[in-house]
Design an enzyme around this catalytic site. Structure first.
Site, short mmCIF file in Angstrom:
data_model
loop_
_atom_site.label_atom_id
_atom_site.label_comp_id
_atom_site.label_asym_id
_atom_site.label_seq_id
_atom_site.Cartn_x
_atom_site.Cartn_y
_atom_site.Cartn_z
N GLN A 40 0.84 -1.20 0.00
CA GLN A 40 0.00 0.00 0.00
C GLN A 40 0.88 1.25 0.00
O GLN A 40 1.78 1.39 0.83
CB GLN A 40 -0.94 0.07 1.20
CG GLN A 40 -1.93 1.22 1.03
CD GLN A 40 -2.84 1.45 2.22
OE1 GLN A 40 -2.38 1.80 3.30
NE2 GLN A 40 -4.14 1.23 2.03
N LYS A 58 -8.02 1.77 -1.87
CA LYS A 58 -8.79 1.63 -0.63
C LYS A 58 -9.28 3.01 -0.23
O LYS A 58 -8.48 3.93 -0.05
CB LYS A 58 -7.93 1.02 0.48
CG LYS A 58 -8.70 0.69 1.76
CD LYS A 58 -7.82 -0.07 2.75
CE LYS A 58 -8.62 -0.56 3.95
NZ LYS A 58 -9.10 0.55 4.79
N GLY A 75 -9.84 -5.79 9.65
CA GLY A 75 -8.85 -4.88 10.20
C GLY A 75 -8.44 -5.26 11.61
O GLY A 75 -7.85 -6.31 11.84
N ARG A 76 -8.77 -4.41 12.59
CA ARG A 76 -8.31 -4.60 13.96
C ARG A 76 -8.70 -5.94 14.55
O ARG A 76 -7.97 -6.50 15.36
CB ARG A 76 -8.83 -3.48 14.87
CG ARG A 76 -7.82 -2.35 15.09
CD ARG A 76 -7.78 -1.39 13.97
NE ARG A 76 -6.67 -0.43 14.15
CZ ARG A 76 -6.07 0.16 13.13
NH1 ARG A 76 -6.41 -0.10 11.90
NH2 ARG A 76 -5.09 1.03 13.35
N CYS A 88 -7.03 7.09 4.72
CA CYS A 88 -6.49 7.51 6.01
C CYS A 88 -6.89 8.95 6.30
O CYS A 88 -6.62 9.84 5.48
CB CYS A 88 -4.98 7.36 6.03
SG CYS A 88 -4.25 7.81 7.62
N GLY A 141 -14.52 -2.71 7.13
CA GLY A 141 -15.12 -1.86 8.16
C GLY A 141 -16.17 -2.57 8.98
O GLY A 141 -17.18 -3.04 8.45
N GLY A 142 -15.92 -2.67 10.29
CA GLY A 142 -16.92 -3.21 11.21
C GLY A 142 -17.10 -4.71 11.16
O GLY A 142 -18.03 -5.24 11.78
N HIS A 179 -13.93 1.03 2.65
CA HIS A 179 -14.17 1.12 4.09
C HIS A 179 -15.54 1.78 4.25
O HIS A 179 -15.72 2.94 3.90
CB HIS A 179 -13.09 1.94 4.77
CG HIS A 179 -13.20 1.97 6.26
ND1 HIS A 179 -12.11 2.17 7.08
CD2 HIS A 179 -14.25 1.82 7.10
CE1 HIS A 179 -12.49 2.14 8.34
NE2 HIS A 179 -13.79 1.94 8.36
#
Length: 339
Positions: free
Chosen positions: A73, A141, A235-236, A103, A214-215, A173
């Protein structure tokens, strides 16, 4: 370019791990690959100046073959610099290049790249065309929109404009990016989540590859959207509870049984042995806090990781931790060490 002339994307659906600054470095990616053989991995965002003017671009760009498929990226706002950076990246053997247009951090905004580029879709198209000149597959992205815009048509115009160029792959996202008033962490939680907009985008642009990010925090979340898009990006949740990736592979029919933690340990030890004295322990172990997430003994494991010191090599620390786990002779210990 007339959208009707674009060749439809025919690749299988993908499960991928999001690029996460300061998290998805090469050691994190090597660990995640042990848990998810089928995942597409992404590097942290790397700016074009870091590659073109940095003292040691090799430090940012080098990776292990086991990390493939791996996407680099990039962040930046100058097409000529993008083209040069892409040419450098091609020599390293990446599977593809991704442009960061998501971002929202003030530092990134100051550099005029990241999410603020959604205001300039023609420039985004130029940047992606510059990346595509390398011959590598390209993707972007991005967010749904900026600040408190509630306009699906604006999102659709962005995608239509960008897709007039070389890019056919959009990772969305499913939140807006609020450029003022929220920090990056809040931007991942507070703007409303709209998976339905990403589904609609796929319906309106069937010739494009549309992936949802996302989510997504559970197997149920992924299965709820899987049939409507071309892939999902975690993601996280993949970082904090990495065994989720193996659970997803199982649910999607990409593996026949759950993760074998003993095999993960073997892989970690082999990886650390390859690095030898060159890998201080914290550079690897800092990514392992979620290894036993949801297991009895997870809190003990995190306390044990807290005893790791920079004076140890990764191999020394892993051998010590493994021995200590085996020495914890209770019913909980048996499950924790994956026996």
């Amino acid at each position: 370019m007339d959208q009707q002339t674009i060749t439809p994307v025919a690749k299988e659906k993908t499960l991928s791990v999001a690029p996460m600054l300061d998290w998805t470095d090469r050691h994190c990616r090597a660990f995640l690959r042990l848990l998810c053989p089928s995942c597409v991995l992404y590097t942290e965002m790397i700016t074009t100046p870091a590659i073109l003017r940095g003292r040691d671009p090799h430090r940012y760009l080098d990776f292990s073959g086991s990390e493939q498929p791996l996407i680099l990226q990039l962040g930046g706002d100058d097409p000529e610099s993008m083209a040069r950076a892409a040419a450098v990246a091609r020599e390293y053997g990446y599977s593809g290049l991704n442009l960061n247009v998501g971002c929202p951090s003030p530092r990134v905004q100051k550099g005029r790249f990241g999410a603020c580029l959604m205001r300039e879709p023609a420039l985004v198209r130029e940047l992606l065309d510059a990346l595509a000149g390398s011959g590598l597959p390209v993707s972007v992205k991005h967010r749904l929109g900026l600040d408190r815009e509630e306009d699906y048509e604006g999102l659709a115009r962005f995608v239509a404009t960008v897709s007039e160029g070389a890019c056919r792959h959009f990772v969305v996202h499913a939140r807006n990016a609020w450029l003022k008033g929220l920090n990056p962490a809040e931007n991942r939680e507070i703007p409303p989540l709209r998976w339905d907009w990403v589904r609609r985008l796929k319906g309106d642009f069937p010739q494009l590859r549309i992936e949802l990010n996302g989510g997504l925090r559970s197997v149920a979340d992924v299965l709820a959207v899987w049939e409507d898009v071309d892939g999902v990006m975690i993601g996280r949740a993949a970082y904090h509870s990495p065994q989720l990736l193996a659970e997803l592979e199982l649910a999607l029919g990409r593996r026949q049984e759950g993760v074998n933690l003993a095999e993960v340990w073997d892989g970690l030890l082999a990886y650390a042995a390859e690095w030898g004295d060159a890998l201080p322990a914290p550079r690897l172990t800092r990514h392992l806090h979620g290894l036993y997430y949801g297991h009895p003994g997870a809190k003990l494991w995190r306390r044990m990781l807290g005893t790791v010191t920079p004076a140890e090599t990764a191999l020394e620390a892993l051998h010590r931790l493994h021995t200590e786990l085996h020495g914890w002779r209770t019913a909980v210990a048996t499950e924790v060490v994956g026996e």
